[in-house]
Design a protein around this motif. Structure first.
Motif, PDB file in Angstrom:
ATOM      1  N   THR A 174      -6.486   0.299  -2.464  1.00  0.00           N
ATOM      2  CA  THR A 174      -7.396  -0.040  -1.378  1.00  0.00           C
ATOM      3  C   THR A 174      -8.558  -0.855  -1.929  1.00  0.00           C
ATOM      4  O   THR A 174      -9.405  -0.329  -2.642  1.00  0.00           O
ATOM      5  CB  THR A 174      -7.934   1.232  -0.693  1.00  0.00           C
ATOM      6  OG1 THR A 174      -6.844   2.086  -0.336  1.00  0.00           O
ATOM      7  CG2 THR A 174      -8.730   0.883   0.549  1.00  0.00           C
ATOM      8  N   LYS A 175      -8.583  -2.113  -1.614  1.00  0.00           N
ATOM      9  CA  LYS A 175      -9.616  -3.003  -2.133  1.00  0.00           C
ATOM     10  C   LYS A 175     -10.961  -2.723  -1.469  1.00  0.00           C
ATOM     11  O   LYS A 175     -11.027  -2.226  -0.336  1.00  0.00           O
ATOM     12  CB  LYS A 175      -9.228  -4.469  -1.904  1.00  0.00           C
ATOM     13  CG  LYS A 175      -7.905  -4.853  -2.551  1.00  0.00           C
ATOM     14  CD  LYS A 175      -7.913  -4.573  -4.046  1.00  0.00           C
ATOM     15  CE  LYS A 175      -6.584  -4.916  -4.698  1.00  0.00           C
ATOM     16  NZ  LYS A 175      -6.541  -4.510  -6.124  1.00  0.00           N
TER      17      LYS A 175
ATOM     18  N   VAL B 196     -12.061  -2.526   2.568  1.00  0.00           N
ATOM     19  CA  VAL B 196     -10.917  -2.211   3.426  1.00  0.00           C
ATOM     20  C   VAL B 196     -11.021  -0.757   3.894  1.00  0.00           C
ATOM     21  O   VAL B 196     -11.270   0.135   3.093  1.00  0.00           O
ATOM     22  CB  VAL B 196      -9.578  -2.422   2.680  1.00  0.00           C
ATOM     23  CG1 VAL B 196      -8.410  -1.963   3.537  1.00  0.00           C
ATOM     24  CG2 VAL B 196      -9.411  -3.880   2.292  1.00  0.00           C
ATOM     25  N   GLU B 197     -10.848  -0.529   5.192  1.00  0.00           N
ATOM     26  CA  GLU B 197     -10.871   0.831   5.739  1.00  0.00           C
ATOM     27  C   GLU B 197      -9.602   1.551   5.271  1.00  0.00           C
ATOM     28  O   GLU B 197      -8.496   1.161   5.637  1.00  0.00           O
ATOM     29  CB  GLU B 197     -10.909   0.763   7.270  1.00  0.00           C
ATOM     30  CG  GLU B 197     -11.887   1.753   7.905  1.00  0.00           C
ATOM     31  CD  GLU B 197     -11.476   3.190   7.684  1.00  0.00           C
ATOM     32  OE1 GLU B 197     -10.276   3.482   7.699  1.00  0.00           O
ATOM     33  OE2 GLU B 197     -12.361   4.031   7.480  1.00  0.00           O
TER      34      GLU B 197
ATOM     35  N   ASP C 148      -6.430   2.672   7.532  1.00  0.00           N
ATOM     36  CA  ASP C 148      -5.574   1.655   8.153  1.00  0.00           C
ATOM     37  C   ASP C 148      -4.831   0.796   7.128  1.00  0.00           C
ATOM     38  O   ASP C 148      -4.253  -0.232   7.473  1.00  0.00           O
ATOM     39  CB  ASP C 148      -6.418   0.742   9.050  1.00  0.00           C
ATOM     40  CG  ASP C 148      -7.164   1.524  10.120  1.00  0.00           C
ATOM     41  OD1 ASP C 148      -6.597   2.517  10.611  1.00  0.00           O
ATOM     42  OD2 ASP C 148      -8.308   1.161  10.440  1.00  0.00           O
ATOM     43  N   LEU C 149      -4.849   1.194   5.871  1.00  0.00           N
ATOM     44  CA  LEU C 149      -4.251   0.387   4.811  1.00  0.00           C
ATOM     45  C   LEU C 149      -2.749   0.189   5.011  1.00  0.00           C
ATOM     46  O   LEU C 149      -2.020   1.120   5.342  1.00  0.00           O
ATOM     47  CB  LEU C 149      -4.479   1.071   3.458  1.00  0.00           C
ATOM     48  CG  LEU C 149      -3.902   0.342   2.233  1.00  0.00           C
ATOM     49  CD1 LEU C 149      -4.669  -0.937   1.959  1.00  0.00           C
ATOM     50  CD2 LEU C 149      -3.929   1.255   1.001  1.00  0.00           C
TER      51      LEU C 149
ATOM     52  N   GLN D 232      -3.493   8.381   3.903  1.00  0.00           N
ATOM     53  CA  GLN D 232      -3.001   7.026   4.106  1.00  0.00           C
ATOM     54  C   GLN D 232      -1.467   7.045   4.180  1.00  0.00           C
ATOM     55  O   GLN D 232      -0.790   7.024   3.153  1.00  0.00           O
ATOM     56  CB  GLN D 232      -3.455   6.133   2.952  1.00  0.00           C
ATOM     57  CG  GLN D 232      -4.974   6.034   2.802  1.00  0.00           C
ATOM     58  CD  GLN D 232      -5.388   5.371   1.500  1.00  0.00           C
ATOM     59  OE1 GLN D 232      -5.305   5.975   0.433  1.00  0.00           O
ATOM     60  NE2 GLN D 232      -5.829   4.131   1.585  1.00  0.00           N
TER      61      GLN D 232
ATOM     62  N   THR E 299     -18.832  -1.195  -1.537  1.00  0.00           N
ATOM     63  CA  THR E 299     -18.990  -2.634  -1.346  1.00  0.00           C
ATOM     64  C   THR E 299     -20.429  -3.015  -1.687  1.00  0.00           C
ATOM     65  O   THR E 299     -21.254  -2.146  -2.031  1.00  0.00           O
ATOM     66  CB  THR E 299     -18.705  -3.047   0.112  1.00  0.00           C
ATOM     67  OG1 THR E 299     -19.764  -2.572   0.960  1.00  0.00           O
ATOM     68  CG2 THR E 299     -17.373  -2.485   0.598  1.00  0.00           C
TER      69      THR E 299
END
Length: 321
Positions: free
Chosen positions: A67-68, A71-72, A75-76, A99, A295
């Motif tokens: 998961t970058k 990104v939520e 929802d990946l 996930q 982030t």
């Protein structure tokens, strides 16, 4: 005279083979991980698992996250390329049911050392509402991604996160026995730090004007339970979903009754719903970060910094004394 002509062909072939073997051994390449830097190849599903791998593994691991940043996680979607690379991992760290796309990819990976963080501590069911008179919110939460009503946001409780850290440290030591002592030492250091953070939260939230907080994302059930608070989620488990008019009316009543001053939103999701409720009730808005990713907008550079920002924001909103 050309000396190379004096070397028998068989001997030359043996020397080449020996050299290739030595090169492979020195490079640390492994059939399991395909890693050529001599480090343990660890794949983490999202930030809380990445943080543990990096803090415990340190110089002995190479950590990749599925998961970058930004990104939520819920929802990946996993690309075929990512699924293929996942199979090259030495160790996979993930939290089952958080996930679904990751769960499927992990099942197909064929990797031997797979660690589900949910098995390293006890997962619990938490309602989106901390008040008994909001049964519909609890029912809504029971259908979330946690599976059978289990809340997956366990890393937001420092004490439970410490239990997971111990399991991750043991798993890394099992996968890489040569550095097991280092993993054990790093785990002990991290667990001590998490214990200090737990104490900070206990002391910082011991005496407050209110015990109730409202948030767009009902991710703080473990944190609320640990420190004697009541979580009121606006939209249940999905921070982007629209709450019903009935829920908004309920929350207006809760805000008035429990002296709520602030509606919290998170950095990875929009603040539209939080601002709408705040406008209707005359409340302020602030950030309460579920730490699913870091982030440049995060209120801190790592888990500890963001958690301390969360504590500061909660103290301000709850009127800590």
């Amino acid at each position: 005279m050309n000396v190379r002509r004096l070397i028998p062909a068989a001997a030359l072939a043996g020397a080449v083979a020996l050299g290739a073997t030595a090169l492979t051994a020195c490079s640390g390449a492994s059939a399991a991980g395909g890693n050529t830097d001599g480090k343990l190849a660890v794949t983490a599903s999202f930030y809380p698992m990445q943080f543990l791998a990096e803090r415990i593994g340190k110089e002995h691991v190479t950590v990749t996250t599925l998961t970058k940043p930004g990104v939520e996680p819920h929802d990946l979607e996993i690309t075929p390329k990512q699924t293929g690379r996942l199979g090259e991992s030495d160790v996979i760290l993930y939290l089952k049911t958080l996930q679904p796309a990751v769960d499927k990819a992990v099942a197909q990976s064929g990797v031997k050392n797979v660690v589900d963080a949910g098995t390293l501590t006890e997962l619990e069911a938490h309602a989106a509402s901390g008040h008994d008179d909001h049964d519909h919110a609890a029912e809504e939460h029971d259908h979330d991604h946690g599976g059978a009503g289990k809340d997956p946001h366990v890393w937001l409780d420092p004490a439970k996160y410490a239990q997971i850290a111990k399991g991750v440290g043991a798993a890394l030591g099992k996968a890489d026995p040569a550095h097991a002592a280092d993993y054990e030492k790093n785990t002990a250091t991290l667990v001590t730090e998490l214990g200090s953070l737990d104490t900070e939260f206990k002391d910082g939230l011991k005496t407050t004007a209110s015990r109730t907080f409202i948030t767009t994302h009902a991710a703080f059930g473990y944190l609320a339970e640990r420190y004697g608070l009541d979580q009121e989620g606006i939209s249940g488990i999905d921070p982007e979903s629209e709450p019903s008019p009935a829920r908004m009316k309920d929350l207006q009543g809760v805000a008035a009754k429990d002296k709520v001053t602030t509606v919290f939103f998170e950095t990875l999701a929009g603040d539209k719903t939080a601002k709408a409720l705040a406008k209707d009730t005359g409340l302020k808005t602030d950030v309460l970060d579920p730490l699913e990713g870091i982030t440049d907008k995060s209120q801190g550079a790592d888990y500890f910094e963001v958690m301390r920002s969360n504590l500061k924001n909660l103290q301000k909103a709850l009127g800590a004394k």
